[in-house]
Design an enzyme around this catalytic site. Structure first.
Site, PDB file in Angstrom:
ATOM      1  N   ASP A  92       0.790  -1.231   0.000  1.00 17.05           N
ATOM      2  CA  ASP A  92       0.000   0.000   0.000  1.00 17.05           C
ATOM      3  C   ASP A  92       0.828   1.290   0.000  1.00 17.05           C
ATOM      4  O   ASP A  92       0.420   2.309  -0.520  1.00 17.05           O
ATOM      5  CB  ASP A  92      -0.934   0.026   1.233  1.00 17.05           C
ATOM      6  CG  ASP A  92      -0.179  -0.228   2.537  1.00 17.05           C
ATOM      7  OD1 ASP A  92       1.048  -0.390   2.504  1.00 17.05           O
ATOM      8  OD2 ASP A  92      -0.831  -0.274   3.605  1.00 17.05           O
ATOM      9  N   HIS A  93       2.037   1.249   0.583  1.00 19.70           N
ATOM     10  CA  HIS A  93       2.777   2.499   0.779  1.00 19.70           C
ATOM     11  C   HIS A  93       3.571   2.945  -0.450  1.00 19.70           C
ATOM     12  O   HIS A  93       3.945   4.105  -0.547  1.00 19.70           O
ATOM     13  CB  HIS A  93       3.751   2.357   1.951  1.00 19.70           C
ATOM     14  CG  HIS A  93       3.125   2.517   3.298  1.00 19.70           C
ATOM     15  ND1 HIS A  93       2.115   1.702   3.742  1.00 19.70           N
ATOM     16  CD2 HIS A  93       3.360   3.401   4.306  1.00 19.70           C
ATOM     17  CE1 HIS A  93       1.760   2.074   4.960  1.00 19.70           C
ATOM     18  NE2 HIS A  93       2.498   3.099   5.326  1.00 19.70           N
ATOM     19  N   ASP A 157       3.453  -1.002  11.607  1.00 20.60           N
ATOM     20  CA  ASP A 157       2.986   0.323  11.229  1.00 20.60           C
ATOM     21  C   ASP A 157       2.341   0.937  12.454  1.00 20.60           C
ATOM     22  O   ASP A 157       1.589   0.264  13.163  1.00 20.60           O
ATOM     23  CB  ASP A 157       1.964   0.222  10.096  1.00 20.60           C
ATOM     24  CG  ASP A 157       1.690   1.586   9.508  1.00 20.60           C
ATOM     25  OD1 ASP A 157       2.252   1.906   8.448  1.00 20.60           O
ATOM     26  OD2 ASP A 157       0.914   2.346  10.127  1.00 20.60           O
ATOM     27  N   ARG A 445      -1.478  12.383  10.146  1.00 15.46           N
ATOM     28  CA  ARG A 445      -0.165  12.970  10.440  1.00 15.46           C
ATOM     29  C   ARG A 445      -0.017  14.291   9.691  1.00 15.46           C
ATOM     30  O   ARG A 445      -0.491  14.411   8.562  1.00 15.46           O
ATOM     31  CB  ARG A 445       0.948  12.037   9.953  1.00 15.46           C
ATOM     32  CG  ARG A 445       1.029  10.760  10.727  1.00 15.46           C
ATOM     33  CD  ARG A 445       2.421  10.499  11.262  1.00 15.46           C
ATOM     34  NE  ARG A 445       2.289   9.751  12.484  1.00 15.46           N
ATOM     35  CZ  ARG A 445       2.624   8.462  12.615  1.00 15.46           C
ATOM     36  NH1 ARG A 445       3.163   7.812  11.603  1.00 15.46           N
ATOM     37  NH2 ARG A 445       2.456   7.855  13.763  1.00 15.46           N
ATOM     38  N   SER A 641       6.089   7.368  13.182  1.00 12.95           N
ATOM     39  CA  SER A 641       6.092   6.088  12.473  1.00 12.95           C
ATOM     40  C   SER A 641       6.872   4.991  13.179  1.00 12.95           C
ATOM     41  O   SER A 641       7.756   5.245  13.998  1.00 12.95           O
ATOM     42  CB  SER A 641       6.689   6.329  11.088  1.00 12.95           C
ATOM     43  OG  SER A 641       7.307   5.178  10.598  1.00 12.95           O
ATOM     44  N   ARG A 643       8.828   3.044  11.506  1.00 11.52           N
ATOM     45  CA  ARG A 643       9.924   2.674  10.597  1.00 11.52           C
ATOM     46  C   ARG A 643      11.235   2.484  11.358  1.00 11.52           C
ATOM     47  O   ARG A 643      11.757   3.394  11.977  1.00 11.52           O
ATOM     48  CB  ARG A 643      10.061   3.709   9.471  1.00 11.52           C
ATOM     49  CG  ARG A 643      10.398   5.092   9.929  1.00 11.52           C
ATOM     50  CD  ARG A 643      10.271   6.109   8.807  1.00 11.52           C
ATOM     51  NE  ARG A 643       8.869   6.391   8.526  1.00 11.52           N
ATOM     52  CZ  ARG A 643       8.397   7.554   8.079  1.00 11.52           C
ATOM     53  NH1 ARG A 643       9.219   8.543   7.831  1.00 11.52           N
ATOM     54  NH2 ARG A 643       7.118   7.742   7.860  1.00 11.52           N
TER      55      ARG A 643
HETATM   56  C1  MIC Z   1       3.103   6.547   8.673  1.00 13.50           C
HETATM   57  O1  MIC Z   1       1.898   6.776   8.702  1.00 13.50           O
HETATM   58  O2  MIC Z   1       3.960   7.333   9.123  1.00 13.50           O
HETATM   59  C2  MIC Z   1       3.590   5.258   8.035  1.00 13.50           C
HETATM   60  C3  MIC Z   1       4.240   5.587   6.783  1.00 13.50           C
HETATM   61  O3  MIC Z   1       2.489   4.435   7.776  1.00 13.50           O
HETATM   62  C4  MIC Z   1       4.545   4.602   9.026  1.00 13.50           C
HETATM   63  C5  MIC Z   1       5.210   3.395   8.519  1.00 13.50           C
HETATM   64  C6  MIC Z   1       6.367   3.642   7.612  1.00 13.50           C
HETATM   65  O4  MIC Z   1       7.121   4.588   7.816  1.00 13.50           O
HETATM   66  O5  MIC Z   1       6.547   2.834   6.703  1.00 13.50           O
HETATM   67  C7  MIC Z   1       3.921   4.264  10.366  1.00 13.50           C
HETATM   68  O6  MIC Z   1       2.948   4.859  10.739  1.00 13.50           O
HETATM   69  O7  MIC Z   1       4.458   3.413  11.100  1.00 13.50           O
HETATM   70 FE1  SF4 Z   2      -0.701   4.862   5.070  1.00 15.85          FE
HETATM   71 FE2  SF4 Z   2       0.371   5.533   7.432  1.00 15.85          FE
HETATM   72 FE3  SF4 Z   2      -1.040   7.297   5.973  1.00 15.85          FE
HETATM   73 FE4  SF4 Z   2      -2.289   5.314   7.097  1.00 15.85          FE
HETATM   74  S1  SF4 Z   2      -1.218   6.934   8.160  1.00 15.85           S
HETATM   75  S2  SF4 Z   2      -2.597   6.042   4.999  1.00 15.85           S
HETATM   76  S3  SF4 Z   2      -0.791   3.652   6.950  1.00 15.85           S
HETATM   77  S4  SF4 Z   2       0.918   6.348   5.428  1.00 15.85           S
END
Ligand code: MIC
Ligand code: SF4
Length: 748
Positions: A92-93, A157, A445, A641, A643
């Site tokens: 998805d990302h 995640d 976010r 995140s 990550r």
């Molecule tokens: C996010 O919303 O910041 C992400 C991208 O989904 C991250 C995961 C990632 O950095 O791959 C998360 O929330 O953990």
């Molecule tokens: Fe994707 Fe993270 Fe955004 Fe949700 S918050 S849509 S999992 S990047």
């Protein structure tokens, strides 16, 4: 599959609950019920909130493609034949959002081919379910297919807590945690404290579930939930749809909470039924008392939760939060005045709805209701209006019920079922670096640079219906509740409060579900990693600790203010290197504010005095010379995140210690897992004492012990030095990780 898991779980629950009630001498909250019923060993486990490490056995593991790569690469180092618990990967990302759903998806298949082939082949071999690109965003797909009341799910995640909308504990973790659980080990987490949120009344008018969490973000702040579980209850809870509950739990990540959860109720039954899980719904109904807190908890909640918050849904106003942080909250009615006072540009450059949390049928139908009112008055979106559906089901249902047409008529673009703009995979045509302008979305976010890669952009968050109203006005100063819009005929009109359906009356339409089941026996399957790959790199174990104290480490960076994992390891264009540690490490700290540089992401090589270098360039120079370094950070360091690249890159580039005022939960664990010493100033004011040219020693490491502070000597350029104390939360087992060089090394 979930049915079997649920049956086994519900069968063993009464016995372990009885033991727990006896041991604790009281009734149990819902969060406690899920924790005790997933204990690796209830008898030997210490149960002390805020202190004990819990060893738990999750029911399943979910991974998304940007973090799954490291999770799988680490799992492979454990040399197991199959994942020990049911697990899935969701693509998805990595899909860029530029040209609309179909073209974006086709391009993603092409440009991410290596990564998808790697993940698909590993999934097939190791018994892991694989959700193809376009199938949907991890949390929506997990809610539709896997989450169930009472379950414990971990996901790579931070927004995994979305699953709390179906009454289980769903918790975000780093890839190493997922790899270990798939390798058959229990999962460890600090026993969270509990925040009880009592909901009364009923949402009405413009107020939506998103506003509950936006309000709480303002109240509790981004640190307020750290190492805590937020447990909702009260009559108001039952009035919120399961997907609405999911939204509230999802964005609980922005409180730093370990997770959030709602008690099982009729709304969950309705959602399970409509997502083809009537058998599970009936099973949960028959076991209802196991899936809610004990009655005495609801009678005197103050005796059971560490903190209680009351929210009256009837009086809740719609909220908008931002810019740059999700806890800068105010009711929409106050936005105009604040924008004026603080000089926020009110002309909106984009409005975006959907994402992993806010693309439910309820959200979409309410937003479409607003869109239709605008169009009836001859209006179209005054800003680019982008819609990210959460899954194939959502997309096809939106299409069947005419919502896609409505949004497109309004001037919107429907993107693929993926994260897209939420994770910076968005080509904002009009964006200019260095120029501050405002955007609004229903995502969760809003860190600087998050969506469009432009640090100056002011990103605001609100419910999808409010964002749709903003799209019609193009003006952040517009108050959708009380303000008026001017129709094409020049007449002023007021928008009616949004109306929608919680669930589609005709059921969900289905598209291509996009699920690929693993092989029965994966022995003959090889994991596809081309040796020449620019995107994937097999991991080499990190070196063991050499048994020596860290003497006179140079300072790599002293971050100032908010340092999220987006600051430490930015996403957007860097996402393509998530499987290649060496390459992605060039992004290290690119978004961070250095206390000793006016330019984010830049610093000085303190050994040569050369400035204007990226932090990765400096660290690589140290590494070549065989020198380790230290990172100093501010409050809630590593917020956001899951990550683990934000921990792996520093480790790869020889950072030995990260010393901060405080840490966010997932990141602190990620650092420990990768063998970095995670320390906090015993006196946060000591942060001020660190100067650019200091050399910093951390000594007494041979006798590193849980709860025992360590000494940090700061050597100044004038030859003087001072000693300060640093604390840590390292357990016996984590000391073994540190010594072995990483948790994974300690395993082998
Ligand atoms: C996010 O919303 O910041 C992400 C991208 O989904 C991250 C995961 C990632 O950095 O791959 C998360 O929330 O953990
Ligand atoms: Fe994707 Fe993270 Fe955004 Fe949700 S918050 S849509 S999992 S990047």
């Amino acid at each position: 599959m979930s049915l079997e898991l649920a049956k086994n779980l519900y069968t063993k629950m009464p016995d372990v609950f009885a033991k727990a009630r006896k041991k604790f001498g009281r009734g149990l909250t819902l969060a406690e019920k899920v924790l005790v019923s997933h204990a690796d060993n209830f008898e030997t486990q210490t149960w002390e909130r805020g202190k004990a490490m819990l060893a738990l056995r999750p029911d399943r593991v979910a991974m998304q493609d940007a973090t799954a790569q490291m999770a799988i690469l680490q799992f492979m180092q454990a040399n197991k034949k199959q994942a020990a618990v049911p697990s899935t990967i969701h693509c998805d990302h990595l899909i860029r959002a530029e040209m609309g759903s179909e073209k974006d998806l086709l391009r993603a298949m092409d440009e991410n081919k290596e990564v998808y082939n790697f993940l698909a082949s590993a999934a097939k071999k190791y018994g892991i379910g694989f959700w193809k690109p376009g199938a949907g965003i991890i949390h929506q797909v997990v809610l539709e297919n896997y989450a169930f009341p009472g379950s414990l799910i971990i996901g790579t995640d931070s927004h995994t807590p979305n699953g709390g909308g179906l009454g289980g504990l769903a918790i975000g973790v780093g890839g190493a945690d997922a790899g270990e659980v798939m390798a058959g080990l229990p999962w460890e987490v600090l026993h969270p404290k509990l925040i009880g949120v009592r909901l009364t009344g009923k949402l009405n008018g413009w107020a939506s579930p998103k506003d509950v969490i936006l309000y709480l973000c303002g109240l509790l702040t981004v640190k307020g939930g750290t190492n805590k579980i937020v447990e909702y209850f009260g009559p108001g809870a039952e009035s919120i749809s399961a997907t609405g509950k999911g939204t509230i739990c999802n964005m609980g990540a922005e409180l730093g909470a370990t997770t959030s959860v709602f008690p099982f109720d009729q709304k969950m039954v309705a959602y399970l039924n409509i997502t083809d899980r009537a058998d599970l719904a009936n099973l949960a109904i028959a076991n209802k008392s196991l899936l809610v807190a004990d009655p005495e908890v609801y009678q005197s909640p103050e005796k059971y939760y560490d903190q209680i918050v009351e929210v009256d849904l009837s009086t809740l106003e719609p909220y908008v939060v931002g810019p740059h942080t999700p806890d800068l909250a105010r009711p929409v009615s106050k936005m105009a005045a604040e924008a004026k006072e603080k000089g926020y540009p009110v002309e909106l450059k984009a409005a975006l709805i959907g994402s992993c949390t806010n693309s439910s049928y309820e959200d979409i139908s309410r937003s479409a209701h607003i869109a239709k009112q605008g169009m009836k008055a001859g209006l179209k979106a005054k800003t680019p209006f982008l819609v990210s559906p959460g899954s194939e089901r959502i997309y096809h249902t939106m299409k069947r019920d005419g919502f896609i047409e409505t949004f497109e008529k309004m001037g919107g673009t429907v993107l693929s079922n993926s994260c897209g703009p939420c994770i910076g995979q968005w080509k904002r045509a009009d964006g200019v670096k260095g120029k501050a302008d405002s955007i609004v979305s229903s995502f969760n976010r809003n860190f600087p640079g998050r969506n469009d890669g432009i640090n100056e952009t002011l990103s605001f968050l609100a419910s999808p219906e409010v964002v749709t109203a903003y799209a019609l006005s193009g003006d952040l100063g517009f108050d959708p509740v009380n303000g008026t819009l001017r129709g094409a005929d020049g007449k002023e009109f007021k928008l009616e409060p949004p109306q929608g359906e919680e669930l589609p009356a005709k059921g969900f339409a289905k598209g291509e579900e996009g699920f690929v089941a693993p092989a029965e026996n994966g022995d003959a399957i090889t994991v596809d990693i081309p040796s020449t790959s620019e995107r994937l790199q097999l991991l080499q174990p990190f070196p063991r600790w050499d048994g020596k104290d860290f003497e006179k480490l140079p300072l790599l960076i002293k971050t100032k203010g908010k340092t999220t994992t987006d600051h430490i390891s930015p996403a957007g264009p860097w996402l393509k290197f998530r499987g290649h540690l060496d390459k992605i490490s060039d992004n290290m700290f690119l978004g961070a504010n250095n206390a000793f540089s006016s330019e984010p992401g830049k610093g000085t090589d303190v050994l040569t005095g050369e400035s204007g270098l990226t932090i990765a360039q400096i660290a690589r120079r140290f590494k070549v010379k065989g020198i380790g370094s230290i990172v100093v950070g501010d409050e809630n360091y590593g917020e956001g995140s899951s990550r683990e690249h934000a921990a792996m890159s520093p480790r790869f580039l020889n950072v030995k210690v990260v010393l901060t005022k405080s840490f966010a939960r997932i990141h602190e664990t990620n650092l420990k897992k990768q063998g970095i010493l995670a320390l906090t100033f015993a006196d946060p004011k000591d942060y001020e004492k660190i100067e650019q040219q200091d050399r910093i020693s951390v000594t007494g490491l041979g006798s590193l012990a849980p709860g025992k502070p360590v000494q940090v000597a700061i050597h100044k350029t004038d030859g003087t030095s001072l000693t300060i104390q640093a604390n840590h939360s390292i357990t016996e087992q984590q000391i073994a990780w540190f010594k072995a060089g990483s948790a994974l090394n300690a395993l082998n």
